[in-house]
Design an enzyme around this catalytic site. Sequence first.
Site, PDB file in Angstrom:
ATOM      1  N   MET A  26      33.072  33.731  46.765  1.00 12.84           N
ATOM      2  CA  MET A  26      32.016  33.623  47.773  1.00 12.84           C
ATOM      3  C   MET A  26      30.674  33.871  47.125  1.00 12.84           C
ATOM      4  O   MET A  26      30.471  34.851  46.426  1.00 12.84           O
ATOM      5  CB  MET A  26      32.260  34.647  48.888  1.00 12.84           C
ATOM      6  CG  MET A  26      31.088  34.781  49.845  1.00 12.84           C
ATOM      7  SD  MET A  26      31.414  36.006  51.120  1.00 12.84           S
ATOM      8  CE  MET A  26      32.621  35.116  52.096  1.00 12.84           C
ATOM      9  N   ILE A  85      39.623  35.106  48.855  1.00 11.91           N
ATOM     10  CA  ILE A  85      40.458  34.693  47.730  1.00 11.91           C
ATOM     11  C   ILE A  85      40.067  33.283  47.286  1.00 11.91           C
ATOM     12  O   ILE A  85      40.253  32.320  48.034  1.00 11.91           O
ATOM     13  CB  ILE A  85      41.948  34.749  48.109  1.00 11.91           C
ATOM     14  CG1 ILE A  85      42.293  36.131  48.682  1.00 11.91           C
ATOM     15  CG2 ILE A  85      42.809  34.409  46.907  1.00 11.91           C
ATOM     16  CD1 ILE A  85      41.904  37.296  47.791  1.00 11.91           C
ATOM     17  N   GLU A  86      39.544  33.181  46.072  1.00  9.41           N
ATOM     18  CA  GLU A  86      39.048  31.899  45.584  1.00  9.41           C
ATOM     19  C   GLU A  86      39.671  31.475  44.263  1.00  9.41           C
ATOM     20  O   GLU A  86      39.264  30.477  43.672  1.00  9.41           O
ATOM     21  CB  GLU A  86      37.522  31.963  45.475  1.00  9.41           C
ATOM     22  CG  GLU A  86      36.864  32.328  46.803  1.00  9.41           C
ATOM     23  CD  GLU A  86      35.355  32.197  46.796  1.00  9.41           C
ATOM     24  OE1 GLU A  86      34.829  31.437  45.964  1.00  9.41           O
ATOM     25  OE2 GLU A  86      34.712  32.849  47.639  1.00  9.41           O
ATOM     26  N   SER A  87      40.660  32.247  43.805  1.00  7.35           N
ATOM     27  CA  SER A  87      41.360  31.889  42.575  1.00  7.35           C
ATOM     28  C   SER A  87      42.629  32.731  42.489  1.00  7.35           C
ATOM     29  O   SER A  87      42.906  33.555  43.354  1.00  7.35           O
ATOM     30  CB  SER A  87      40.469  32.142  41.345  1.00  7.35           C
ATOM     31  OG  SER A  87      40.177  33.527  41.215  1.00  7.35           O
TER      32      SER A  87
END
Length: 262
Positions: A1, A169-171
């Site tokens: 983010m 959660i982006e990875s």
Amino acid sequence: MFTSTLITVASLLATNALAAYNPSCSNNVVTYWGQNSWGGAHLDSPDNWEKPLASYCEDSTFDVINISFLTNYNLTGLPVLNHAFHCETTYNYTNTLHCPDIGTDIKKCQDNGKKIVLSLGGGNIYTYGLSSEADGQAFADTVWNMFLGGTHKYRPYDDAVLDGVDLDIESGEHTGYIGFINRLRSHFEGASKQYIISAAPQCVYPDANLGSTLSGAWIDNNYVQFYNNPCNLANMDNKWNFDYTSWDKLAKSNPNSNSKVY
């Protein structure tokens, strides 16, 4: 983010009275704190850097503040936090922050009716992920004991008890988040406070990292990132880009029948 100093993901007309989070309302205001993103790009203007947490709990503007971020789960040891310049002290012989001043601020905010939630993940090159249900369950126990209603030798905010967990959660591996949430909710049973479980998916539907979690696990609040992507609010008149309907349907089909989209 991507976080500016504060990101507001809902709007509310401010009143003179302090706001208190009400899960049944549709006008709660949620923000993120702890990364000082504006300050990092303006090192010569410290007067405009992100202020201490308690500064944002003195009026009715915000109902929920997500503290960002827990950036490294370190499943074989102690998790690692990143709070920009707000706290740099670690427990001896660990990489785990010890932030008593933030703990004091958390309790001040809660006394003013605010919910203060720990946000996991973030969009930079951090090390996090849950690759199995067992990993999710074990990490939930750690989070409960170090940040929520449990007990632990190393509590970053001392005796302050946070009001829940947010998943930005982006990875990383993500198959263990349903197990993580289910185990947390087992800890919540019989607790003296109401905890929040939220998620902050990208607005591209379905989200690549949280898709199965959002449909299969209990989620109270969905803070969809309607920015930073072609599906952002700037394209809300273009049905091929802006897609609120899919997110609304997903929330309504969640195991939590009161799950909301922000």
